[in-house]
Design an enzyme around this catalytic site. Structure first.
Site, PDB file in Angstrom:
ATOM      1  CG  ASN A 109       8.785   3.488  -3.614  1.00 55.75           C
ATOM      2  OD1 ASN A 109       8.154   4.397  -3.088  1.00 55.75           O
ATOM      3  ND2 ASN A 109       8.436   2.943  -4.761  1.00 55.75           N
ATOM      4  CG  ASP A 153       9.478  -1.027  -2.539  1.00 53.78           C
ATOM      5  OD1 ASP A 153      10.493  -0.895  -3.256  1.00 53.78           O
ATOM      6  OD2 ASP A 153       8.360  -0.579  -2.868  1.00 53.78           O
ATOM      7  CG  HIS A 200      12.369   9.029   1.689  1.00 56.36           C
ATOM      8  ND1 HIS A 200      11.075   9.237   1.278  1.00 56.36           N
ATOM      9  CD2 HIS A 200      12.968  10.251   1.634  1.00 56.36           C
ATOM     10  CE1 HIS A 200      10.902  10.531   0.982  1.00 56.36           C
ATOM     11  NE2 HIS A 200      12.038  11.153   1.180  1.00 56.36           N
ATOM     12  N   PRO A 226       0.823  -1.218   0.000  1.00 54.77           N
ATOM     13  CG  PRO A 226      -0.202  -1.170   2.106  1.00 54.77           C
ATOM     14  CD  PRO A 226       0.677  -2.009   1.231  1.00 54.77           C
ATOM     15  CG  ASP A 227      -0.636   4.935  -1.912  1.00 51.68           C
ATOM     16  OD1 ASP A 227      -1.449   4.640  -1.013  1.00 51.68           O
ATOM     17  OD2 ASP A 227      -0.964   5.601  -2.914  1.00 51.68           O
ATOM     18  CG  PHE A 228       2.915   6.946   3.225  1.00 49.12           C
ATOM     19  CD1 PHE A 228       2.995   5.678   3.767  1.00 49.12           C
ATOM     20  CD2 PHE A 228       3.970   7.819   3.433  1.00 49.12           C
ATOM     21  CE1 PHE A 228       4.102   5.278   4.491  1.00 49.12           C
ATOM     22  CE2 PHE A 228       5.084   7.442   4.162  1.00 49.12           C
ATOM     23  CZ  PHE A 228       5.148   6.172   4.690  1.00 49.12           C
ATOM     24  NE  ARG A 229       1.318  12.448   2.054  1.00 45.31           N
ATOM     25  CZ  ARG A 229       2.561  12.010   2.212  1.00 45.31           C
ATOM     26  NH1 ARG A 229       3.042  11.090   1.406  1.00 45.31           N
ATOM     27  NH2 ARG A 229       3.320  12.480   3.182  1.00 45.31           N
TER      28      ARG A 229
HETATM   29  P1  CNA Z   1       2.198   8.725  -1.364  1.00 47.58           P
HETATM   30  O1  CNA Z   1       2.192  10.044  -0.708  1.00 47.58           O
HETATM   31  O2  CNA Z   1       1.428   7.627  -0.728  1.00 47.58           O
HETATM   32  O3  CNA Z   1       1.636   8.963  -2.847  1.00 47.58           O
HETATM   33  C1  CNA Z   1       1.439   7.921  -3.748  1.00 47.58           C
HETATM   34  C2  CNA Z   1       0.967   8.511  -5.068  1.00 47.58           C
HETATM   35  O4  CNA Z   1       0.916   7.489  -6.030  1.00 47.58           O
HETATM   36  C3  CNA Z   1      -0.407   9.166  -5.012  1.00 47.58           C
HETATM   37  O5  CNA Z   1      -0.387  10.352  -5.765  1.00 47.58           O
HETATM   38  C4  CNA Z   1      -1.315   8.119  -5.668  1.00 47.58           C
HETATM   39  O6  CNA Z   1      -2.415   8.689  -6.337  1.00 47.58           O
HETATM   40  C5  CNA Z   1      -0.374   7.509  -6.650  1.00 47.58           C
HETATM   41  N1  CNA Z   1      -0.669   6.119  -6.995  1.00 47.58           N
HETATM   42  C6  CNA Z   1      -1.085   5.115  -6.188  1.00 47.58           C
HETATM   43  N2  CNA Z   1      -1.160   3.970  -6.869  1.00 47.58           N
HETATM   44  C7  CNA Z   1      -0.772   4.236  -8.132  1.00 47.58           C
HETATM   45  C8  CNA Z   1      -0.623   3.473  -9.311  1.00 47.58           C
HETATM   46  N3  CNA Z   1      -0.873   2.155  -9.332  1.00 47.58           N
HETATM   47  N4  CNA Z   1      -0.201   4.082 -10.430  1.00 47.58           N
HETATM   48  C9  CNA Z   1       0.061   5.416 -10.449  1.00 47.58           C
HETATM   49  N5  CNA Z   1      -0.067   6.201  -9.368  1.00 47.58           N
HETATM   50  C10 CNA Z   1      -0.460   5.611  -8.218  1.00 47.58           C
HETATM   51  O7  CNA Z   1       3.676   8.192  -1.589  1.00 47.58           O
HETATM   52  P2  CNA Z   1       4.997   9.025  -1.938  1.00 47.58           P
HETATM   53  O8  CNA Z   1       5.987   8.029  -2.374  1.00 47.58           O
HETATM   54  O9  CNA Z   1       4.723  10.190  -2.791  1.00 47.58           O
HETATM   55  O10 CNA Z   1       5.394   9.581  -0.500  1.00 47.58           O
HETATM   56  C11 CNA Z   1       6.633   9.502  -0.040  1.00 47.58           C
HETATM   57  C12 CNA Z   1       6.768   8.468   1.099  1.00 47.58           C
HETATM   58  C13 CNA Z   1       5.962   7.226   0.922  1.00 47.58           C
HETATM   59  C14 CNA Z   1       8.152   7.988   1.111  1.00 47.58           C
HETATM   60  O11 CNA Z   1       8.790   8.471   2.244  1.00 47.58           O
HETATM   61  C15 CNA Z   1       8.123   6.463   1.136  1.00 47.58           C
HETATM   62  O12 CNA Z   1       9.078   5.923   1.975  1.00 47.58           O
HETATM   63  C16 CNA Z   1       6.774   6.131   1.574  1.00 47.58           C
HETATM   64  N6  CNA Z   1       6.233   4.805   1.215  1.00 47.58           N
HETATM   65  C17 CNA Z   1       6.969   3.891   0.533  1.00 47.58           C
HETATM   66  C18 CNA Z   1       6.438   2.654   0.214  1.00 47.58           C
HETATM   67  C19 CNA Z   1       7.273   1.668  -0.548  1.00 47.58           C
HETATM   68  O13 CNA Z   1       8.491   1.633  -0.374  1.00 47.58           O
HETATM   69  N7  CNA Z   1       6.669   0.860  -1.425  1.00 47.58           N
HETATM   70  C20 CNA Z   1       5.124   2.340   0.601  1.00 47.58           C
HETATM   71  C21 CNA Z   1       4.397   3.297   1.320  1.00 47.58           C
HETATM   72  C22 CNA Z   1       4.962   4.523   1.615  1.00 47.58           C
END
Ligand code: CNA
Length: 283
Positions: free
Chosen positions: A119, A121, A138, A45-48
């Protein structure tokens, strides 16, 4: 409307303008900026994103505000929420996506200047993008250190403490608590970020931004630091940052939707469709 970076006036820039120039090998120093959205298709899952994002699902941790789970001062006083969360998100159970395969393909073709990823991950490197091409802004879970004295800690002991025992790891040198070397709010970014970013934004001849809300500085500012002559391509579910969609736009392209779909479509347009599939299947 001024002449846009693809050389035409009176029409907004489009993906097909970009694709046709791409095919002439005009771009050879591509900066890729990625965020949690590129790993959503891998099951992380993402954050936002409302509803599915981590920030919508933290009630059980009883936090004063969602970002507290990654706040360094909060962690020192109250490590339990991060310990619980880290045991759930510790890498090892997920595979790279088509978007990761696309970044590898750019690298294989010798036109990836650098992938700045937010990311944690590790899926870029797992997907075969060479380590020197990836800047994990990060941090990552591969190493760990003490939050008090900064000493490196044995990551296998840190992961055992967090995943198996559910307690914060304790530093053998000073008794402080440890954590994996992911960057918390209140901590500086790794020196590899500071050592490369100024040169990379100057050198880049194109930037591709994928799967990020562009909310976290300083990474969120990267699209603004590249030259004004550089085309900027955004693959994201929602519009973010200051990507221009107005009539005055002369260099930005926003492809709304899942980045895997956007990347696949773009690869078809530039004749890389088959290679993308092979790269993804072999990752
Ligand atoms: P965020 O703030 O959660 O934003 C994610 C963005 O991606 C949003 O604009 C969504 O609309 C968009 N989105 C979600 N799914 C998709 C998709 N399938 N295709 C296209 N767009 C999509 O995350 P950010 O990375 O901008 O924020 C920074 C944080 C999140 C960092 O410090 C990370 O460490 C942190 N994070 C990382 C992971 C990971 O490593 N996979 C997971 C969750 C959070």
């Amino acid at each position: 409307l001024k002449t846009h970076v693809f050389g035409e006036a009176n029409t907004p820039p489009t993906l097909s303008h970009l694709a046709s120039l791409f095919k002439t090998k005009k771009y050879s120093k591509i900066l890729v900026l990625t965020g949690a959205g590129i790993s959503v298709a891998a099951g992380i899952p993402d954050f936002r994103t409302a509803g599915t994002g981590l920030y919508s699902n933290l009630e059980k941790y009883n936090l004063p505000h969602p970002t507290a789970v990654f706040d360094i001062d909060f962690y020192k006083d109250n490590p339990a929420p991060f310990v619980m969360l880290a045991s759930e998100i510790w890498p090892g159970n997920h595979l790279p996506t088509k978007t990761h395969a696309f970044i590898k393909l750019l690298s294989d073709k010798g036109i990836l200047l650098r992938n700045y990823t937010q990311n944690i991950d590790g899926l870029e490197v797992l997907g075969g993008v060479p380590e020197e091409k990836v800047i994990e802004c990060h941090g990552h879970f591969r190493t760990a250190s003490c939050t008090s004295c900064g000493s490196p800690m044995d990551v296998s002991l840190v992961s055992k403490s967090i995943i198996e025992d559910g307690v914060p790891p304790v530093c053998a040198k000073c008794g402080g608590i440890g954590k994996p070397d992911i960057v918390f709010f209140g901590e500086d970014l790794p020196s590899v970020f500071h050592g490369n970013i100024n040169r990379d934004v100057k050198e880049a001849d194109m930037i591709i931004v994928m799967g990020t809300s562009l909310q976290v500085q300083p990474v969120a500012g990267i699209p603004d630091y590249v030259s004004s002559k550089v085309p900027r391509l955004l693959f994201n579910r929602e519009h973010v940052g200051n990507f221009d969609t107005s009539e005055y736009n002369y260099r930005d392209i926003f492809e709304a939707g899942n980045c895997d779909d956007g990347v696949e479509n773009f690869c078809e347009m530039i004749g890389w469709g088959e290679e993308l599939r092979t790269c993804y299947e072999n990752a």
